[in-house]
Design a protein around this motif. Structure first.
Motif, short mmCIF file in Angstrom:
data_model
loop_
_atom_site.label_atom_id
_atom_site.label_comp_id
_atom_site.label_asym_id
_atom_site.label_seq_id
_atom_site.Cartn_x
_atom_site.Cartn_y
_atom_site.Cartn_z
N GLU A 198 1.00 -1.03 0.09
CA GLU A 198 -0.14 0.32 -0.04
C GLU A 198 0.57 0.93 -0.09
O GLU A 198 0.43 2.00 -0.64
N HIS A 199 1.96 1.39 0.70
CA HIS A 199 2.57 2.41 0.45
C HIS A 199 3.60 2.87 -0.23
O HIS A 199 4.65 3.84 -0.49
N LEU A 200 3.97 1.58 -1.06
CA LEU A 200 3.99 1.83 -2.45
C LEU A 200 4.15 3.04 -3.14
O LEU A 200 4.00 3.04 -4.69
N GLY A 383 -8.52 -12.87 2.08
CA GLY A 383 -6.96 -11.89 2.29
C GLY A 383 -6.04 -12.18 1.10
O GLY A 383 -5.09 -11.53 0.88
N GLY A 384 -5.91 -13.90 1.59
CA GLY A 384 -4.61 -13.84 0.46
C GLY A 384 -4.70 -13.15 -1.49
O GLY A 384 -4.27 -13.08 -2.16
N LEU A 385 -6.36 -13.41 -1.67
CA LEU A 385 -7.18 -12.83 -3.27
C LEU A 385 -6.49 -10.98 -3.24
O LEU A 385 -5.69 -10.88 -4.21
N LYS A 386 -7.00 -10.43 -2.11
CA LYS A 386 -6.52 -8.50 -2.20
C LYS A 386 -5.13 -8.65 -2.03
O LYS A 386 -4.04 -8.13 -2.94
N ARG A 387 -3.91 -9.44 -1.34
CA ARG A 387 -2.46 -9.57 -1.24
C ARG A 387 -1.90 -10.02 -2.75
O ARG A 387 -1.58 -9.35 -3.27
N LEU A 388 -2.85 -11.17 -3.68
CA LEU A 388 -2.53 -11.24 -5.09
C LEU A 388 -2.60 -10.00 -6.28
O LEU A 388 -2.47 -9.43 -7.01
N VAL A 389 -3.79 -9.79 -5.26
CA VAL A 389 -4.18 -7.76 -6.67
C VAL A 389 -3.16 -7.35 -6.29
O VAL A 389 -3.01 -6.39 -7.46
N LEU A 390 -3.44 -6.50 -5.23
CA LEU A 390 -2.05 -5.16 -4.85
C LEU A 390 -0.80 -6.08 -5.51
O LEU A 390 0.08 -4.74 -5.66
N GLU A 391 -0.36 -7.41 -4.84
CA GLU A 391 0.73 -7.33 -6.12
C GLU A 391 1.25 -7.24 -7.44
O GLU A 391 1.54 -6.13 -7.95
N ALA A 392 -0.20 -7.39 -7.83
CA ALA A 392 0.23 -7.68 -9.43
C ALA A 392 -0.18 -5.66 -10.13
O ALA A 392 0.56 -5.21 -11.20
#
Length: 415
Positions: A198-200, A383-392
């Motif tokens: 998020e902070h990137l 939560g894992g799906l959110k992490r996946l989307v944020l990385e993408a």
């Protein structure tokens, strides 16, 4: 406007093949190490000695010698040894992979010299053109030139990928490894890291990312523990489309931040400019060159048990300054900003997504529909799906940055 996140456009005139994961779902330089084409790094090699030369300034040249004495793992392709899902295969890519593992802070210097060498090789090939050649000699010459050009293209793609990986390493964020279930059947055993991701992004860009997550997760956006069974193909499509959205978002945010600093932002950014809503909803991030074929986001409405918000794609979307700023674009400007500029960037998205999710078994039926009966379902938490989307999204943002950086040193962007 957030339909920008929901679809992608590819022009039939663009000579780059789409990956099945993001296809429409009916839904030798004197101053640097040269590598022969058959060179490989041995898994049993005990010591690496690499010279990374800094760019020349006049007649002076500085060099930095890196010695890494740690032994290589016996299985360099093992998951514990990989720092990114995609394995780099070219000699240049393998060299940069080793630098990334042992001395990531040296990657920019190594990349600059490799780009200088690519430019030297390209210039040399252009000067070797012999207009007097004919017949068999001409065919042979053209074939050799084609092979060399393809080698440079592959090296360039892997340079871009290495730079993206290095930016994740600088941010102390680990890329999600290739998707595979653990003994419990879950695939999201990776660390969260959502806060770092998020902070990137700028504040305005992250507001847009939040809207993007709302489109995908709906009323489950705050639920990090519930587990859903979802098509692996759908998640792969979602990841690829989110990478493209991140690329688009960084591009417009860069312009927004510049105009904000210069205090020349249009007044429309301060209010909800609903007059442009319909036009914005019709726009799609695209691949360079046109707007004929549309590739849609996976339909989150296909997820089980009514986990998605009843409002569908528009549910919970909040007006933001950056959203309104993008709404002020005319259609031509919006299309240009929603376009991935280079085939190399497109190929990176496709190859990275395939390395992450694997190549799905999909058959096109005689009627033109997609038979995904062999597609597998995966168990993943929201939560894992959110992490996946944020990385993408972050991957796409970094891809825009490194594409611009490399273009400033080695011209390859066509538009």
């Amino acid at each position: 406007m957030d339909a920008v996140a929901a679809s992608v456009v590819r022009s039939p005139a663009t000579p780059c093949k789409p990956s099945i994961l993001i296809a429409r779902f009916p839904l030798n330089g004197p101053c640097f190490a040269r590598f022969p084409s058959n060179s490989r790094f041995s898994s049993k090699q005990q010591q690496l000695c690499t010279s990374v030369f800094m760019p020349r300034q006049g007649h002076r040249r500085r060099s930095l010698v890196v010695r890494a004495a740690a032994p290589f793992p016996e299985s360099p392709g093992s998951s514990s040894d990989k720092i990114a899902p995609l394995k780099l295969e070219s000699p240049v890519g393998q060299f940069l992979s080793q630098i990334l593992k042992d001395h990531p802070h040296l990657v920019p210097a190594a990349v600059d010299q490799q780009l200088e060498q690519l430019q030297t090789d390209r210039d040399a090939d252009q000067q070797k053109q012999d207009p007097s050649a004919s017949g068999t000699d001409l065919v042979l010459y053209r074939r050799i030139a084609e092979v060399k050009a393809n080698e440079r293209k592959k090296a360039l793609e892997e340079i871009l990928y290495a730079l993206v990986v290095q930016k994740f390493m600088d941010a102390n964020v680990s890329l999600i490894p290739s998707i595979s279930p653990d003994p419990s059947g879950r695939v999201d055993s990776w660390p969260s890291g959502a806060g770092k991701l998020e902070h990137l992004h700028s504040q305005e860009a992250y507001e847009m990312i939040q809207n993007h997550l709302t489109l995908i997760l709906g009323n489950r956006i705050g639920d990090s523990t519930s587990v859903a069974q979802i098509s692996k193909l759908r998640v792969g499509q979602l990841y690829a489309a989110s990478v493209m959205y991140g690329y688009f978002l960084k591009r417009v945010d860069q312009r927004f931040q510049l105009e904000k600093t210069m205090k020349i932002l249009p007044s429309a950014t301060e209010e909800d400019n609903s007059a442009h809503q319909t036009a914005m909803d019709d726009k799609r991030p695209s691949v360079a060159g046109g707007a004929t074929h549309v590739m849609s986001h996976p339909e989150v409405s296909t997820w089980p048990d009514g986990d998605v918000s009843p409002g569908g794609f528009g549910y919970g979307i909040k007006p933001t300054r950056l959203r309104n700023y993008v709404m002020s674009f005319d259609s031509d400007t919006l299309q240009r900003y929603a376009t991935i500029r280079s085939k190399e960037a497109v190929n990176i998205i496709e190859k990275h997504t395939e390395a992450l999710f694997g190549r799905p078994e999909i058959v096109i039926t005689p009627g033109g529909t997609v038979d995904s009966s062999k597609d597998e379902n995966i168990n993943i938490s929201f939560g894992g799906l959110k992490r996946l989307v944020l990385e993408a999204v972050t991957f796409g943002s970094f891809l825009w940055d490194v594409e611009s950086y490399v273009e400033s040193r080695y011209h390859f962007v066509l538009n």
